[in-house]
Design a protein around this motif. Structure first.
Motif, PDB file in Angstrom:
ATOM      1  N   ALA A 214      27.889 -21.274  59.364  1.00  0.00           N
ATOM      2  CA  ALA A 214      28.635 -22.010  58.261  1.00  0.00           C
ATOM      3  C   ALA A 214      29.760 -21.124  57.555  1.00  0.00           C
ATOM      4  O   ALA A 214      30.747 -21.622  57.152  1.00  0.00           O
ATOM      5  CB  ALA A 214      27.974 -22.680  57.287  1.00  0.00           C
ATOM      6  N   GLY A 215      29.640 -19.898  57.680  1.00  0.00           N
ATOM      7  CA  GLY A 215      30.560 -18.882  57.340  1.00  0.00           C
ATOM      8  C   GLY A 215      31.399 -17.988  58.140  1.00  0.00           C
ATOM      9  O   GLY A 215      32.400 -17.427  57.403  1.00  0.00           O
ATOM     10  N   MET A 216      31.237 -18.410  59.283  1.00  0.00           N
ATOM     11  CA  MET A 216      31.933 -17.292  60.509  1.00  0.00           C
ATOM     12  C   MET A 216      33.045 -17.920  60.788  1.00  0.00           C
ATOM     13  O   MET A 216      33.364 -19.045  60.658  1.00  0.00           O
ATOM     14  CB  MET A 216      30.923 -17.202  61.688  1.00  0.00           C
ATOM     15  N   ALA A 217      33.943 -17.169  60.919  1.00  0.00           N
ATOM     16  CA  ALA A 217      35.479 -17.433  61.370  1.00  0.00           C
ATOM     17  C   ALA A 217      35.281 -18.076  63.004  1.00  0.00           C
ATOM     18  O   ALA A 217      34.553 -17.533  63.731  1.00  0.00           O
ATOM     19  CB  ALA A 217      36.464 -16.621  61.153  1.00  0.00           C
ATOM     20  N   ARG A 218      36.219 -18.792  63.370  1.00  0.00           N
ATOM     21  CA  ARG A 218      36.277 -19.462  64.801  1.00  0.00           C
ATOM     22  C   ARG A 218      36.330 -17.954  65.703  1.00  0.00           C
ATOM     23  O   ARG A 218      37.029 -16.863  65.599  1.00  0.00           O
ATOM     24  CB  ARG A 218      37.439 -20.317  64.916  1.00  0.00           C
ATOM     25  N   ASN A 219      35.805 -18.222  66.974  1.00  0.00           N
ATOM     26  CA  ASN A 219      35.727 -17.162  67.694  1.00  0.00           C
ATOM     27  C   ASN A 219      35.082 -16.055  67.604  1.00  0.00           C
ATOM     28  O   ASN A 219      35.522 -14.846  68.285  1.00  0.00           O
ATOM     29  CB  ASN A 219      37.102 -17.024  68.084  1.00  0.00           C
ATOM     30  N   THR A 220      34.495 -15.848  66.625  1.00  0.00           N
ATOM     31  CA  THR A 220      33.603 -14.553  66.126  1.00  0.00           C
ATOM     32  C   THR A 220      32.190 -14.767  66.751  1.00  0.00           C
ATOM     33  O   THR A 220      31.899 -15.913  66.958  1.00  0.00           O
ATOM     34  CB  THR A 220      33.387 -14.219  64.626  1.00  0.00           C
ATOM     35  N   ALA A 221      31.512 -13.743  66.784  1.00  0.00           N
ATOM     36  CA  ALA A 221      30.159 -13.420  67.478  1.00  0.00           C
ATOM     37  C   ALA A 221      28.924 -13.363  66.619  1.00  0.00           C
ATOM     38  O   ALA A 221      29.167 -12.535  65.525  1.00  0.00           O
ATOM     39  CB  ALA A 221      30.564 -12.351  68.915  1.00  0.00           C
ATOM     40  N   PHE A 222      27.956 -13.939  66.996  1.00  0.00           N
ATOM     41  CA  PHE A 222      26.632 -13.497  66.209  1.00  0.00           C
ATOM     42  C   PHE A 222      25.866 -12.745  67.303  1.00  0.00           C
ATOM     43  O   PHE A 222      25.567 -13.525  68.355  1.00  0.00           O
ATOM     44  CB  PHE A 222      26.013 -14.895  65.797  1.00  0.00           C
ATOM     45  N   VAL A 223      25.410 -11.629  66.885  1.00  0.00           N
ATOM     46  CA  VAL A 223      24.551 -10.704  67.810  1.00  0.00           C
ATOM     47  C   VAL A 223      22.993 -10.888  67.181  1.00  0.00           C
ATOM     48  O   VAL A 223      22.787 -10.342  66.100  1.00  0.00           O
ATOM     49  CB  VAL A 223      25.008  -9.577  67.934  1.00  0.00           C
ATOM     50  N   ASP A 224      22.097 -11.424  67.829  1.00  0.00           N
ATOM     51  CA  ASP A 224      20.938 -11.718  67.513  1.00  0.00           C
ATOM     52  C   ASP A 224      19.971 -10.395  68.128  1.00  0.00           C
ATOM     53  O   ASP A 224      19.738 -10.634  69.347  1.00  0.00           O
ATOM     54  CB  ASP A 224      20.136 -12.773  67.687  1.00  0.00           C
ATOM     55  N   HIS A 225      19.381  -9.601  67.171  1.00  0.00           N
ATOM     56  CA  HIS A 225      18.490  -8.456  67.522  1.00  0.00           C
ATOM     57  C   HIS A 225      17.110  -8.900  67.485  1.00  0.00           C
ATOM     58  O   HIS A 225      15.942  -8.153  68.056  1.00  0.00           O
ATOM     59  CB  HIS A 225      18.791  -7.218  66.841  1.00  0.00           C
ATOM     60  N   THR A 226      16.622  -9.851  67.018  1.00  0.00           N
ATOM     61  CA  THR A 226      15.143 -10.420  66.797  1.00  0.00           C
ATOM     62  C   THR A 226      14.589 -10.615  68.179  1.00  0.00           C
ATOM     63  O   THR A 226      15.201 -11.128  69.188  1.00  0.00           O
ATOM     64  CB  THR A 226      15.145 -11.840  66.067  1.00  0.00           C
ATOM     65  N   THR A 227      13.379 -10.215  68.191  1.00  0.00           N
ATOM     66  CA  THR A 227      12.507 -10.497  69.370  1.00  0.00           C
ATOM     67  C   THR A 227      12.156 -12.069  69.131  1.00  0.00           C
ATOM     68  O   THR A 227      11.275 -12.357  68.302  1.00  0.00           O
ATOM     69  CB  THR A 227      11.266  -9.546  69.593  1.00  0.00           C
ATOM     70  N   ALA A 228      12.695 -12.834  69.972  1.00  0.00           N
ATOM     71  CA  ALA A 228      12.499 -14.301  69.855  1.00  0.00           C
ATOM     72  C   ALA A 228      12.140 -15.032  71.099  1.00  0.00           C
ATOM     73  O   ALA A 228      12.184 -14.189  72.190  1.00  0.00           O
ATOM     74  CB  ALA A 228      13.571 -14.950  68.779  1.00  0.00           C
ATOM     75  N   SER A 229      12.299 -16.348  71.112  1.00  0.00           N
ATOM     76  CA  SER A 229      11.935 -16.992  72.471  1.00  0.00           C
ATOM     77  C   SER A 229      13.496 -17.066  73.251  1.00  0.00           C
ATOM     78  O   SER A 229      14.676 -17.253  72.507  1.00  0.00           O
ATOM     79  CB  SER A 229      11.369 -18.124  72.211  1.00  0.00           C
ATOM     80  N   ALA A 230      13.503 -17.289  74.423  1.00  0.00           N
ATOM     81  CA  ALA A 230      14.887 -17.566  74.965  1.00  0.00           C
ATOM     82  C   ALA A 230      15.050 -18.661  74.793  1.00  0.00           C
ATOM     83  O   ALA A 230      16.457 -19.020  74.823  1.00  0.00           O
ATOM     84  CB  ALA A 230      14.223 -17.537  76.721  1.00  0.00           C
ATOM     85  N   ASN A 231      14.281 -19.833  74.646  1.00  0.00           N
ATOM     86  CA  ASN A 231      14.789 -21.144  74.167  1.00  0.00           C
ATOM     87  C   ASN A 231      15.705 -21.407  72.915  1.00  0.00           C
ATOM     88  O   ASN A 231      16.348 -22.102  72.712  1.00  0.00           O
ATOM     89  CB  ASN A 231      13.437 -22.155  74.054  1.00  0.00           C
ATOM     90  N   VAL A 232      15.227 -20.475  71.796  1.00  0.00           N
ATOM     91  CA  VAL A 232      15.986 -20.416  70.595  1.00  0.00           C
ATOM     92  C   VAL A 232      17.277 -19.994  70.744  1.00  0.00           C
ATOM     93  O   VAL A 232      18.341 -20.286  70.214  1.00  0.00           O
ATOM     94  CB  VAL A 232      15.146 -19.751  69.350  1.00  0.00           C
ATOM     95  N   ALA A 233      17.304 -19.032  71.537  1.00  0.00           N
ATOM     96  CA  ALA A 233      18.569 -18.276  72.040  1.00  0.00           C
ATOM     97  C   ALA A 233      19.501 -19.005  72.445  1.00  0.00           C
ATOM     98  O   ALA A 233      20.911 -19.411  72.137  1.00  0.00           O
ATOM     99  CB  ALA A 233      18.493 -17.066  72.925  1.00  0.00           C
ATOM    100  N   ARG A 234      19.040 -20.021  73.583  1.00  0.00           N
ATOM    101  CA  ARG A 234      19.677 -21.015  74.055  1.00  0.00           C
ATOM    102  C   ARG A 234      20.238 -22.175  73.215  1.00  0.00           C
ATOM    103  O   ARG A 234      21.486 -22.796  73.207  1.00  0.00           O
ATOM    104  CB  ARG A 234      18.953 -21.619  75.149  1.00  0.00           C
ATOM    105  N   GLU A 235      19.235 -22.622  72.232  1.00  0.00           N
ATOM    106  CA  GLU A 235      19.579 -23.670  71.183  1.00  0.00           C
ATOM    107  C   GLU A 235      20.683 -23.139  70.246  1.00  0.00           C
ATOM    108  O   GLU A 235      21.417 -23.720  70.168  1.00  0.00           O
ATOM    109  CB  GLU A 235      18.096 -23.782  70.778  1.00  0.00           C
TER     110      GLU A 235
END
Length: 305
Positions: A96-117
């Motif tokens: 909700a706070g990110m500007a358009r066309n910026t990227a979110f990089v997730d270093h959490t070890t999580a499921s592939a499903n949540v990454a796709r979601e």
């Protein structure tokens, strides 16, 4: 899945947000500050964020949305799928706070499903998402020597990778969104088997009356050599298990592996068995021991003669 077209990488990313200051995130964010980036941090326990600011400078934000506001890149390292959703989605989430066309990089070890979601949700908001789990443990984070496996768009990866390199020895794009998490599962499957084998070998050698430090020195020069033997063999012999990745976290990760295997049809008999061995360690009270505590289980559950 709709994704915005990535724009050319800026010459320098200056403002970053880092969400999650646990044993990994705290030093990772610290490397960014030491590299001269303008870092805003968020942590669920606000006092930890204030502690980080006192040590490294920068700014602490009250919500992920506030942290992400104005950032050129947003990074996160939290606990699990639900934690990741909590810092990205909703009125106070980072998206909700990110500007358009910026990227979110997730270093959490999580499921592939949540990454796709989350990549799907990000694309609908004209944002980008990279799943980028890490390997190397707390020492790797502290020393800036992590291995990072990324899934996402190549152009977005090119934007983000110079920032990630501040706390990594290797940053590699292994495929599309979700591929980073799948590669981390491969990593954890390998570790589970190696640690169990090393545990059995050391326990066997000790019961046989061998000088195990000497034996490991000898076989460590041959085909049995591994990172686990070099870095955990001596501490396993000594019965010390406070050096790294906790059993609770490993069981979470192996759970992702086993769930994904049900989806893709892979057979993981050894991984499933070692997961149950880690459950034994938990039942014995070793939840926070590191993964090398599989040898402790062998000693604690010695069969009656």
């Amino acid at each position: 899945m709709n994704h915005p077209t990535a724009q050319p990488a800026p010459s320098t990313v200056r403002r970053v947000a880092f969400l999650g200051l646990g044993v990994m995130g705290y030093p990772m964010a610290g490397h960014l500050a030491k590299a001269g980036l303008d870092v805003t941090v968020y942590n669920r326990t606000a006092s930890k964020a204030q502690q980080w600011v006192a040590e490294y400078g920068g700014r602490a934000a009250a919500t992920p949305r506030e942290a992400a506001d104005g950032a050129d890149l947003v990074l996160a390292c939290v606990g699990n799928d639900d934690d990741l959703r909590s810092v990205t989605l909703g009125e106070n989430g980072a998206f909700a706070g990110m500007a358009r066309n910026t990227a979110f990089v997730d270093h959490t070890t999580a499921s592939a499903n949540v990454a796709r979601e989350l990549a799907e949700v990000a694309g609908q908001k004209d944002l980008h998402f990279i799943d980028a789990p890490v390997s190397g443990g707390q020492s790797g984070a502290q020393n800036g020597k992590l291995t990072i496996m990324c899934g996402g768009e190549p152009a977005v990866f090119e934007q983000a990778s110079p920032v990630l390199a501040h706390y990594a020895a290797a940053v590699t794009l292994v495929g599309a969104v979700g591929a980073g998490q799948l590669a981390k599962m491969v990593n954890q499957i390998c570790i589970a088997g190696v640690v169990q084998g090393l545990s059995e070998a050391i326990n066997f050698g000790q019961l046989a009356g061998l000088d195990m430090p000497l034996v490991l020195e000898v076989i460590g020069k041959g085909a049995a050599a591994s990172w686990q033997m070099d870095n955990r063999g001596k501490t396993m012999i000594d019965g010390k298990f406070d050096y790294g990745f906790a059993v609770d976290w490993m069981r979470k990760d192996l759970g992702f592996c086993l769930d994904e295997a049900k989806r893709n049809g892979a057979s993981l008999p050894v991984t499933a068995l070692v997961d149950q061995f880690y459950a034994d360690v938990q039942a014995l009270g070793g939840n926070r021991f590191d993964t090398s505590s599989l040898i402790w289980r062998l000693r604690a559950l010695k069969p009656a003669r």
